[in-house]
Design an enzyme around this catalytic site. Structure first.
Site, PDB file in Angstrom:
ATOM      1  CB  ILE A 145      -3.541   5.907   8.811  1.00 23.06           C
ATOM      2  CG1 ILE A 145      -3.806   7.151   9.658  1.00 23.06           C
ATOM      3  CG2 ILE A 145      -4.519   4.801   9.192  1.00 23.06           C
ATOM      4  CD1 ILE A 145      -5.207   7.705   9.528  1.00 23.06           C
ATOM      5  N   PRO A 146      -0.735   3.467   8.419  1.00 25.00           N
ATOM      6  CG  PRO A 146       1.380   2.806   9.110  1.00 25.00           C
ATOM      7  CD  PRO A 146       0.216   3.653   9.511  1.00 25.00           C
ATOM      8  CG  HIS A 147      -4.549   1.464   5.222  1.00 24.69           C
ATOM      9  ND1 HIS A 147      -3.981   2.714   5.272  1.00 24.69           N
ATOM     10  CD2 HIS A 147      -5.217   1.413   4.050  1.00 24.69           C
ATOM     11  CE1 HIS A 147      -4.294   3.396   4.187  1.00 24.69           C
ATOM     12  NE2 HIS A 147      -5.045   2.617   3.421  1.00 24.69           N
ATOM     13  N   GLY A 148      -3.442  -2.106   4.912  1.00 30.70           N
ATOM     14  CA  GLY A 148      -3.231  -2.998   3.778  1.00 30.70           C
ATOM     15  C   GLY A 148      -3.942  -2.545   2.515  1.00 30.70           C
ATOM     16  NE  ARG A 186      -3.755   1.083   0.706  1.00 34.41           N
ATOM     17  CZ  ARG A 186      -4.666   1.033  -0.248  1.00 34.41           C
ATOM     18  NH1 ARG A 186      -4.516   1.743  -1.335  1.00 34.41           N
ATOM     19  NH2 ARG A 186      -5.732   0.279  -0.132  1.00 34.41           N
TER      20      ARG A 186
END
Length: 145
Positions: free
Chosen positions: A62-65, A48
């Site tokens: 906001i790290p997310h997949g 991502r």
């Protein structure tokens, strides 16, 4: 029984991280360790970041997949990591608050809304960065309805 979305064991204060990859892995590993996601989710978080930065401004990332990472999500959950010295997310974008997010279905939309409300206020960012306990962080997000 569903897990608490933001539990004390998902929060780490005053962490020192060298770069954004380490920051993303650290945030994702908390979600893995506490049973919110499968290990493969962390690689999707890194993917991502290659597509578009998860740095949202105001010293927050906001790290997310990726979209196809949803199958690796077991429960909706957040991890919060404070990095007082900051970590560079590229282009001089320094993150001092990392909020890892994994959403089951569309549950993450409400969670993102709360994050946006809390993190849009610079005084809240200061409070998060300087938080002395996990409870301080949880109460800031609990105050938002």
């Amino acid at each position: 029984m569903t897990k608490q979305i933001l539990a004390k064991e998902n929060i780490f204060l005053e962490v020192s991280l060298n770069d954004k990859e380490e920051a993303i892995r650290y945030t994702g590993d908390i979600l893995v360790r506490n049973g919110y996601v499968e290990e493969s989710y962390v690689e999707k978080m890194l993917e991502r970041e290659e597509v578009t930065s998860t740095f949202i401004g105001n010293n927050v990332a906001i790290p997310h997949g990726t979209e196809d990472a949803k199958t690796a999500v077991k429960e909706t959950g957040l991890s919060v990591v404070t990095v007082p010295e900051g970590v560079d997310f590229g282009g001089g974008n320094i993150a001092k608050i990392l909020i890892g997010i994994a959403g089951k279905g569309n549950e993450h939309l409400e969670v993102l809304s709360k994050i946006a409300i809390v993190c849009s206020d610079e005084s809240n960012i200061e409070k998060l960065v300087n938080a002395k306990s996990e409870e301080d962080i949880i109460s800031m997000f609990d105050e938002v309805n």
